[in-house]
Motif scaffolding. Structure first.
Motif: not given
Length: 548
Positions: A43-63
């Motif tokens: 869960a913590t790794i998944s949350a970290w990855l969601i944050d990083k990928v959303s930053n790279i793609l410049e979209i909201e984490p919930n997407l």
């Protein structure tokens, strides 16, 4: 040949004192940094990855959908490797740079990493045991009828289908396929396409050596004397006098002890980086590095970290934190970045590599014959000692009007590569015509340095006129590579095609060659371009861009 085969194929005994790592071990047990989480779970790794990928793609984490494949998010290879590097720092263990290819989505990657971290502590305290042998009849094989066709019929593969979709989108513009358009005749400041003469900004014939009478004559004479092929690996019987003459001329021109020729520029980086570095080493490379540098990094098996473009201070920070964990460390930068046309602050990078006892490699594909008073490249541009850079890399296909690449540096480096580099040892030698052409071009360059002066003057004129028209030229400076950043991919393709109708040949660049929303035209200026051609082109680009 036994000794050679042991060296080349890795069958020799391990070096004394070198740690032998078991197959499948892609993490070493060093402490995580202070930002590492206290309790590692999926869960913590998944949350970290969601944050990083959303930053790279410049979209909201919930997407971000955790079961959606990384490839469907259009992450390019640089972004994927960077993410692996950041994971390595966060988790405090050595990770493969190809993680995002090995585990297709966030769920799969998070579960793998959580399981691995959980087993790491156990492995560290439990004596290693030999793996149990498994007989073939113990393995349950899938029924061949259950295997989808996309895994064994190439036309059904997801990668090919994705390519077809992109080509279809381009075709819907209604102006034909813009790729693989035949260029008739010698490409210089003009080119012939379908019988029409166009002003040409699509060639890196920077100083007009391709088509130069002396260069063409040298290639012709080499064919008459040696034929069209070296006929074998240079190590065995493919060595020609022209090879050594060109290597000596390159080394002398650059101020190094020696040089080695490869048959391709891309292969030069891949083979050299892939061969010199290994699993106990680190490559720190510019985030905008050429694909050939990245492929060499992947091949090496070394740990990889990208630093922000041209940011030598961030590089210094990375090395201060990581250098002690590795044996050899390579810093890879370029003399002129081929998509943005800007330069690194070479003296600062030399300071950093000296402070941290690393090797520095400079890819001069687009700076040889371009920078410096006499075209000796970025080293001459900044007035540095050539010996302060361990590995000078360059290509022969641009200013030197041929095909191939070179590595220049110390005698020890070149000798080692000549006897052991797979891309050299197991490849045919450079063709006599190509070697002769580059040798002649190098001699013309030294006899006529005014070609470099004119190239620099015309490049400056193009950039100044483009900026005056309000065109977005990005980071371009002091080079003949000037991008016109458009943003939208299809818009940049249409602009390029509309310019062709008005007599101008300018190539476009779209993702993944450039970052998301950074599609552009890329203009290569040459010493052959006239002020009239440059002025007309800039004005026309401005006019056509305003129409879109």
């Amino acid at each position: 040949m036994t000794l050679f085969n042991e060296v080349w194929n890795g069958n020799g005994k391990p070096k004394e004192g070198r740690q032998v790592v078991k197959l499948g071990s892609n993490c070493l047990s060093f402490s995580a940094n202070n930002s590492s989480p206290g309790a590692i779970n999926a869960a913590t790794i998944s949350a970290w990855l969601i944050d990083k990928v959303s930053n790279i793609l410049e979209i909201e984490p919930n997407l971000i959908e955790t079961d959606k494949d990384f490839v469907d998010y259009d992450l390019d290879s640089v972004e994927a490797v960077n993410l692996s590097g950041e994971l390595e720092t966060w988790l405090g263990c050595r990770l493969s740079p190809t993680l995002l290819w090995d585990y297709p989505n966030i769920d799969a990657l998070a579960n793998y990493l959580a399981e691995y971290k959980a087993s790491q502590a156990t492995d560290a305290s439990t004596p290693a045991t030999e793996a149990k042998l498994v007989s073939l009849n113990q393995i349950t094989l899938p029924n061949s009828k259950t295997i989808p066709e996309k895994y064994y019929k190439f036309e059904q593969t997801e990668e090919y289908q994705a390519l077809k979709l992109k080509l279809q989108q381009i075709d819907e513009l209604g102006q034909g396929n813009p790729f693989f358009v035949p260029q008739e005749g010698i490409v210089k400041d003009t080119t012939i396409v379908n019988g029409r003469e166009l002003i040409n900004f699509a060639t890196y014939n920077y100083i007009g050596m391709c088509g130069h009478p002396q260069v063409s004559q040298a290639a012709t004479e080499a064919i008459l004397q040696y034929g069209t092929s070296a006929g074998a690996s240079r190590l065995i019987s493919g060595e020609k006098p022209l090879h050594r003459q060109l290597e000596q001329e390159i080394a002398s021109f650059l101020g190094t002890e020696a040089s080695i020729l490869y048959v391709g520029g891309h292969a030069t980086n891949v083979s050299t980086i892939g061969h010199l570095l290994g699993k106990n080493d680190l490559v720190v490379y510019d985030a905008l590095s050429h694909n050939s540098i990245l492929q060499g990094c992947f091949l090496s098996g070394a740990s990889l970290v990208a630093f922000p473009h041209n940011d030598w201070e961030k590089l210094a920070q990375i090395l201060a934190e990581r250098r002690h964990r590795y044996e050899k460390v390579l810093i890879a930068i370029e003399g002129v970045y081929s998509t943005d046309g800007d330069l690194p602050n070479l003296p600062k990078f030399i300071e950093v590599k000296q402070r941290h006892h690393a090797w520095l490699m400079v890819d001069e594909a687009h700076s040889l014959g371009v920078l410096g008073k006499t075209g000796r490249g970025i080293g001459e541009h900044f007035g540095v000692n050539p010996q302060d850079v361990e590995i000078w890399m360059g290509t022969l296909s641009k200013s030197l009007a041929s095909c191939g690449g070179y590595i220049a540096g110390s005698q020890a480096l070149v000798e080692y590569l000549k006897y052991t580099s797979p891309g050299f040892v197991f490849s045919v030698g450079m063709s006599p015509a190509n070697a002769a052409a580059s040798l002649a071009a190098l001699k013309v360059l030294q006899a006529e340095p005014e070609r470099v002066t004119k190239l620099q003057r015309q490049s400056k004129l193009f950039l100044e006129l483009a900026k005056a028209k309000g065109l977005n030229t990005g980071m371009s400076e002091d080079s003949p590579v000037v991008p016109i950043i458009v943003g939208n991919s299809l818009k940049s393709i249409k602009l390029s095609q509309n310019l062709a109708k008005r007599g101008i040949n300018v190539p476009f660049m779209i993702y993944p060659s450039v970052p998301h929303n950074q599609a552009r035209l890329r203009c290569f200026i040459t010493s052959n371009h006239t002020e009239e051609q440059i002025s007309y082109t800039v004005n026309t680009i401005s006019e056509e861009l305003a129409k879109l």
